[in-house]
Design a protein around this motif. Sequence first.
Motif, mmCIF file in Angstrom:
data_model
loop_
_atom_site.group_PDB
_atom_site.id
_atom_site.type_symbol
_atom_site.label_atom_id
_atom_site.label_comp_id
_atom_site.label_asym_id
_atom_site.label_seq_id
_atom_site.Cartn_x
_atom_site.Cartn_y
_atom_site.Cartn_z
ATOM 1 N N ASN A 121 36.411 64.077 20.258
ATOM 2 C CA ASN A 121 36.933 63.314 21.388
ATOM 3 C C ASN A 121 37.751 64.185 22.325
ATOM 4 O O ASN A 121 38.508 63.671 23.159
ATOM 5 C CB ASN A 121 37.773 62.125 20.903
ATOM 6 N N VAL A 122 37.635 65.499 22.207
ATOM 7 C CA VAL A 122 38.273 66.408 23.160
ATOM 8 C C VAL A 122 37.230 66.832 24.190
ATOM 9 O O VAL A 122 36.021 66.721 23.941
ATOM 10 C CB VAL A 122 38.884 67.643 22.458
ATOM 11 N N PRO A 123 37.645 67.306 25.351
ATOM 12 C CA PRO A 123 36.673 67.717 26.367
ATOM 13 C C PRO A 123 35.828 68.890 25.907
ATOM 14 O O PRO A 123 36.290 69.755 25.165
ATOM 15 C CB PRO A 123 37.544 68.081 27.571
ATOM 16 N N ASN A 416 41.972 65.135 30.498
ATOM 17 C CA ASN A 416 41.709 64.357 29.287
ATOM 18 C C ASN A 416 42.973 63.677 28.783
ATOM 19 O O ASN A 416 42.910 62.576 28.229
ATOM 20 C CB ASN A 416 41.128 65.254 28.199
ATOM 21 N N GLU A 417 44.122 64.323 28.973
ATOM 22 C CA GLU A 417 45.378 63.709 28.556
ATOM 23 C C GLU A 417 45.653 62.448 29.362
ATOM 24 O O GLU A 417 46.218 61.477 28.855
ATOM 25 C CB GLU A 417 46.521 64.712 28.711
ATOM 26 N N ALA A 418 45.204 62.480 30.632
ATOM 27 C CA ALA A 418 45.406 61.303 31.483
ATOM 28 C C ALA A 418 44.380 60.207 31.193
ATOM 29 O O ALA A 418 44.699 59.022 31.235
ATOM 30 C CB ALA A 418 45.318 61.718 32.956
ATOM 31 N N ASN A 419 43.146 60.621 30.878
ATOM 32 C CA ASN A 419 42.067 59.673 30.584
ATOM 33 C C ASN A 419 41.264 60.182 29.397
ATOM 34 O O ASN A 419 40.243 60.860 29.572
ATOM 35 C CB ASN A 419 41.152 59.507 31.799
#
Length: 429
Positions: A121-123, A416-419
């Motif tokens: 689930n990480v970019p 990714n931290e934001a969405n």
Amino acid sequence: MRVLWLSFTAAGAGKLVNNTVAGCGWISSLEEGIRQVPGITLGVGFFHDRQQQPFDSDGVRYYPIQKKYGGLSGKIKQRISNDLYDENPAGIKAAITDFKPDLVHIFGTESGMVAALKLTNVPVVIHLQGLVSPYLSVWFPKGMSQATVVRYSPLRAVLFRRGYHAEYSLFKKRAKREDDAIALATHFFGRTDWDKNYISLLKNTFTYIHCEEVLRSFFYDYRWSPPVHAVFRLVTVINPHLYKGLEMILEAAAILKRYAGFPVEWHVVGMNADLEIIPIIEKAVGLQFNDCGVSFRGTKVAGALVDELLASDLFVHPSHIDNSPNSVCEAMLLGMPVIAGNAGGLPSIINDGTDGLLYNSYDAYELAGIIKRAAADSSAMQVLGNHARERSIARHNIDRIVQTVTATYRSMITANEANPVSPATQKLP
């Protein structure tokens, strides 16, 4: 920032585990630059022939991931099933779970490392290398087919399902896997109009980051100047694949000798003289490499390859398809005059008539004519080489490439931290 690379090669640990892949030295070179960036902790997962525990070297955590079919029994099973061997989703998942990356960087769409797209689930960013589907379209040289290859292959290769006829079937499976992976991915590092164009065919929305490659350090430190030979010497650096244009070398050398009365000495690096592709091409073309001045020099380490290039008059890349072949880029960085087939990403690498020469990649007569004219005008070739070096120094600037890569990492992680994203749910073959 924790970044996990997934690659077919072991990058900087290749010599430690006897896992080096021709043409992938640029990944090790990039690793050297990334290791110097403060705040980045790097891990590298790579396919390996056997099971081996993760290990650390020079501040990098390495994860050997065993290929799907290991050992003698595994190889036999793979040949019988003709299944892809460069896969191991469980091993990839284990590396991701252990390393806990903030981002995953996959090198190439060609291997089973693309399974990571649905395992985290990480970019994830994919670094485009070759592209299997377009390569597949020109797999066989002009006038050849699967039946031709089978006809001229050794009986042992046919019976034991190895060699080029079997590899073609595997290549088709890789093409399907690649297209599925591109459909899942959103971010791509690329470097030619050709690779960007292909991604745009498969996707309407994607992020494309132009990023050149860091070449091996040897090629930044030397410079070509015209050597003196009794016989004009050509050099080619290719892997033993049918689409690499080996038949163009044979045909062009024969044309020069027969029609122009201009015999050449043509060194082919990257191939040994005992490879089965050589008699296949000779039988299909009806000519012998030895009769045309073509010799096979085997693989060479960077230093020996530089010596080979510096001792040659002209670099020829006859491939019918390529993205941005490192062999061409390295020759240009040395300041060599380069002739290459006008195919794939080559027009993005070479400005025809300015820093190299392009020809119809299926026209051996055009290639032979260009070679003859090049031999007659060494001063013009030196000008081409000088321009090639100037362009290459700018193109393969290490600091700028590292900056592009790390800036992309930070941007993707911040986004990714934001969405937060979720693992892809589509099934990969």
